[in-house]
Design an enzyme around this catalytic site. Sequence first.
Site, short mmCIF file in Angstrom:
data_model
loop_
_atom_site.label_atom_id
_atom_site.label_comp_id
_atom_site.label_asym_id
_atom_site.label_seq_id
_atom_site.Cartn_x
_atom_site.Cartn_y
_atom_site.Cartn_z
CE LYS A 10 -4.00 -2.19 2.32
NZ LYS A 10 -4.84 -2.17 3.56
CE1 TYR A 50 -9.52 -2.91 0.72
CE2 TYR A 50 -8.88 -0.83 -0.30
CZ TYR A 50 -8.56 -1.95 0.46
OH TYR A 50 -7.28 -2.11 0.94
NE ARG A 86 -6.39 -12.47 4.94
CZ ARG A 86 -7.18 -11.39 5.01
NH1 ARG A 86 -7.14 -10.47 4.05
NH2 ARG A 86 -8.00 -11.22 6.02
CB THR A 92 -7.25 -5.99 9.91
OG1 THR A 92 -7.72 -7.10 9.16
CG2 THR A 92 -7.59 -4.70 9.19
NE ARG A 103 -2.34 -5.71 7.23
CZ ARG A 103 -3.47 -6.29 6.82
NH1 ARG A 103 -3.98 -7.31 7.49
NH2 ARG A 103 -4.07 -5.86 5.72
CG ASN A 113 -3.58 -2.36 7.10
OD1 ASN A 113 -3.46 -1.96 5.94
ND2 ASN A 113 -4.64 -3.06 7.50
CG HIS A 116 -5.47 -6.23 -0.34
ND1 HIS A 116 -6.69 -6.39 0.29
CD2 HIS A 116 -5.51 -7.03 -1.44
CE1 HIS A 116 -7.44 -7.23 -0.42
NE2 HIS A 116 -6.74 -7.64 -1.47
CD GLU A 127 -8.91 -9.13 -3.77
OE1 GLU A 127 -7.75 -9.55 -3.58
OE2 GLU A 127 -9.72 -8.92 -2.85
#
Length: 136
Positions: A10, A50, A86, A92, A103, A113, A116, A127
């Site tokens: 991000k 999103y 993940r 999150t 994170r 954070n 994604h 996606e």
Amino acid sequence: MSERTFVIIKPDAVRRGLAGAVLSRYEAKGLRIVALDQRVVDAELADQHYAEHREQPWYPPLRDFITSGPLIALVLEGDGAIDAVRTLNGATDGRRAAPGSVRGDYSLSNRENLVHASDSPESSAREIALWFPGLT
Ligand code: CDP
Ligand code: MG
């Protein structure tokens, strides 16, 4: 079983000079980079990406954040890649994410954070098609 997952490094991570450190973790884990592109996204792509969160009160500031500067979109491939990424990314909320996760180590925010990653085979397919429509 080898699978693909869609990942975003991000804008906060790019701004902070952490893109390489984050990417390095994925590579070190054994994931293969299938596609990688730095770009600035508009509100329309943010809304599509999103879609599930668009009615949330925190969506407008999230949209401002994700469109605020360059991000790095990538597709990673490997055995169990969706769950593996993940887990590497962590919870999150960076304030609560476990040390050792991306994170947990680098974020103190529930919004900024750093990363994604797709949360299921269905979201991965959706996606990847949205961000890399040319990818076979
Ligand atoms: O990214 P992840 O799947 O872990 O979390 P999510 O619940 O699907 O939320 C998507 C993104 O929205 C998060 O990664 C945060 O950047 C952002 N978010 C936010 O800005 N404010 C919240 N209260 C919750 C999430
Ligand atoms: Mg999510």
